[in-house]
Design an enzyme around this catalytic site. Structure first.
Site, PDB file in Angstrom:
ATOM      1  N   ILE A 130       0.850  -1.206   0.000  1.00 55.79           N
ATOM      2  CA  ILE A 130       0.000   0.000   0.000  1.00 55.79           C
ATOM      3  C   ILE A 130       0.881   1.250   0.000  1.00 55.79           C
ATOM      4  O   ILE A 130       1.748   1.389   0.856  1.00 55.79           O
ATOM      5  CB  ILE A 130      -0.866   0.085   1.285  1.00 55.79           C
ATOM      6  CG1 ILE A 130      -1.514  -1.253   1.608  1.00 55.79           C
ATOM      7  CG2 ILE A 130      -1.906   1.175   1.158  1.00 55.79           C
ATOM      8  CD1 ILE A 130      -2.161  -1.275   2.984  1.00 55.79           C
ATOM      9  N   GLY A 181       4.319 -16.616   3.730  1.00 57.20           N
ATOM     10  CA  GLY A 181       5.383 -15.600   3.651  1.00 57.20           C
ATOM     11  C   GLY A 181       4.978 -14.265   4.255  1.00 57.20           C
ATOM     12  O   GLY A 181       5.579 -13.239   3.944  1.00 57.20           O
ATOM     13  N   LYS A 199       5.916   0.129  12.823  1.00 53.64           N
ATOM     14  CA  LYS A 199       5.283   0.810  11.679  1.00 53.64           C
ATOM     15  C   LYS A 199       4.587   2.098  12.113  1.00 53.64           C
ATOM     16  O   LYS A 199       4.687   3.117  11.435  1.00 53.64           O
ATOM     17  CB  LYS A 199       4.308  -0.144  10.990  1.00 53.64           C
ATOM     18  CG  LYS A 199       5.028  -1.295  10.275  1.00 53.64           C
ATOM     19  CD  LYS A 199       4.049  -2.356   9.849  1.00 53.64           C
ATOM     20  CE  LYS A 199       4.743  -3.490   9.105  1.00 53.64           C
ATOM     21  NZ  LYS A 199       3.881  -4.675   8.969  1.00 53.64           N
TER      22      LYS A 199
END
Ligand code: HSE
Length: 404
Positions: A130, A181, A199
């Protein structure tokens, strides 16, 4: 333009594959001709189509003047910090997906990049595929942003979705996320909220202008959330998500926290499921903006890395104005001083209902044979937790309620 990739894991291999597969599309879209010249990894990849490019020697990248952009997808602080610093000093642009590196060494590396007139970009460090960093730093630069909140970890959102919608147990859902993953090398970073904390710190540093370190941010993971919590929350009209939030308070300090939270079913964040992430940005001019997409996985994250490489190709001669200043003391408010409303689940015993009504007048209460659940009015977290621990209630869980 010649590129080197350091770290041939999930993201690094995704970058090499993406450039190979989409080189013509990239050229057509941007004019950039990208070629991976070297790949650094300590492991052997004899059967990989990229085997001829592999090296175990960092000097092969550092001393190669043809390599203008270096992609760092190694993860961890060491040797990533040293290698990235040395690349910047050699006037190579660096693109990184490494959250730990950005959150611990961001200010230093951004300063080093500035001194050497090159770019240090890290779109892929938050939100996988994103676009978040570039929209915040460029497209929304005409706004004052006072709040960002979101679901920033694909693994935990995947696990919670599986638990709630399919009643899959925690470890099977985690094993599947690892297989796909999504998870970090050590999934503790995902499930304990550490990855999400990194983040939100990166985003908050960008939005509020000073480096914010994870040590300053209260962080709780999802390991204590149970199916009972999810069921009661559902009956109250909420879903439970791992939410990261950063907002400016009236006293000028920042409230930053990572924790499981009840999100109203009517909220845009409530419909964000599986590996998807979403970041809700509140700009004073735009109002709410939701950036939504795949928050983890090889190709999605590689796409963000390649976007940064292309940005470097467009800015080879000049450094973009981008980044933040060093940490400022006292920027982050003690989370306990901030008012919230709390969802609490307790044992249905003795006079529990009367006690709840006395301590939390007006609280909405639901019950089954064994348990009671209630949602309090807003009070500071300090007062709420003190009231609960001084009560005779057997508290099974307490989860914040968000207003996003
Ligand atoms: N482990 C991370 C996640 C990868 O699940 O979101 C992307 O940062």
């Amino acid at each position: 333009m010649k590129i080197a990739v350091m770290g041939f894991g999930v993201v690094g291999s995704g970058v090499a594959n993406l450039i190979k597969k989409n080189a013509a599309v990239i050229k057509e879209n941007t004019g950039a001709e990208l070629e991976v010249k070297r790949i650094l990894d300590i492991r052997d990849f004899e059967n990989s189509e990229f085997a001829p490019l592999m090296t175990k020697n960092f000097a092969d990248i550092e001393n190669d003047d043809e390599i203008e952009v270096v992609v760092e997808t190694m993860g961890g602080l060491n040797p990533a910090f040293e290698f990235v610093s040395r690349c910047l000093k050699r006037k190579k642009h660096v693109v990184s997906s490494n959250k730990e590196l950005v959150v611990q060494k961001g200010f230093e590396l951004l300063s080093l990049a500035r001194e050497n007139n090159v770019n240090f970009l890290f779109e892929a460090s938050v939100g996988g595929g994103i676009p978040i960093i570039r929209p915040i730093s460029r497209c929304l630069a005409g706004n004052r942003i006072d709040s960002i909140a979101g679901i920033l970890n694909g693994t935990t959102n995947f696990i919670m979705t599986k638990m709630i919608m399919e009643r899959t147990d925690f470890s099977s859902a985690l094993a599947l996320a690892q297989e796909l993953g999504y998870a970090e090398k050590d999934p503790t970073a995902d499930v304990e909220g550490i990855d999400t904390c990194r983040k939100i710190c990166i985003l908050a540093s960008l939005v509020f202008g000073n480096q914010i370190y994870p040590e300053k941010v209260h962080t709780e993971g999802i390991t204590k959330v149970t199916l009972e919590d999810a069921e009661f929350a559902g009956s109250f009209g909420y879903v439970i998500k791992l939410i990261a939030q950063a907002r400016k308070l009236d006293n000028g300090k920042l409230y930053i926290i990572v924790s499981p939270a009840l999100v109203s079913k009517g909220s845009m964040l409530a419909g964000v499921n599986d590996v998807f992430n979403a970041c809700l940005v509140q700009g004073d001019m735009t109002g709410d903006i939701l950036l939504y997409g795949k928050g983890a996985g090889s190709s999605a994250t590689a796409s963000a890395v390649v976007g940064d490489i292309i940005d470097c190709a467009d800015n080879m001669e000049k450094r973009k104005v981008f980044g933040w200043k060093e940490e400022k003391d006292g920027m982050v408010e003690d989370y306990l001083m901030v008012p919230v409303s709390l969802f609490v689940r307790v044992k249905n015993e003795n006079s529990a209902r009367e006690e709840i009504e006395k301590l939390f007048p007006g609280a909405k209460i639901l019950e089954n044979a064994e348990e009671l659940a209630f949602i309090t009015a807003e009070e500071t977290q300090k007062v709420l937790f003190e009231k609960l621990s001084a009560s005779g209630l057997t508290v099974l869980s307490s989860i914040r309620v968000t207003t996003y």
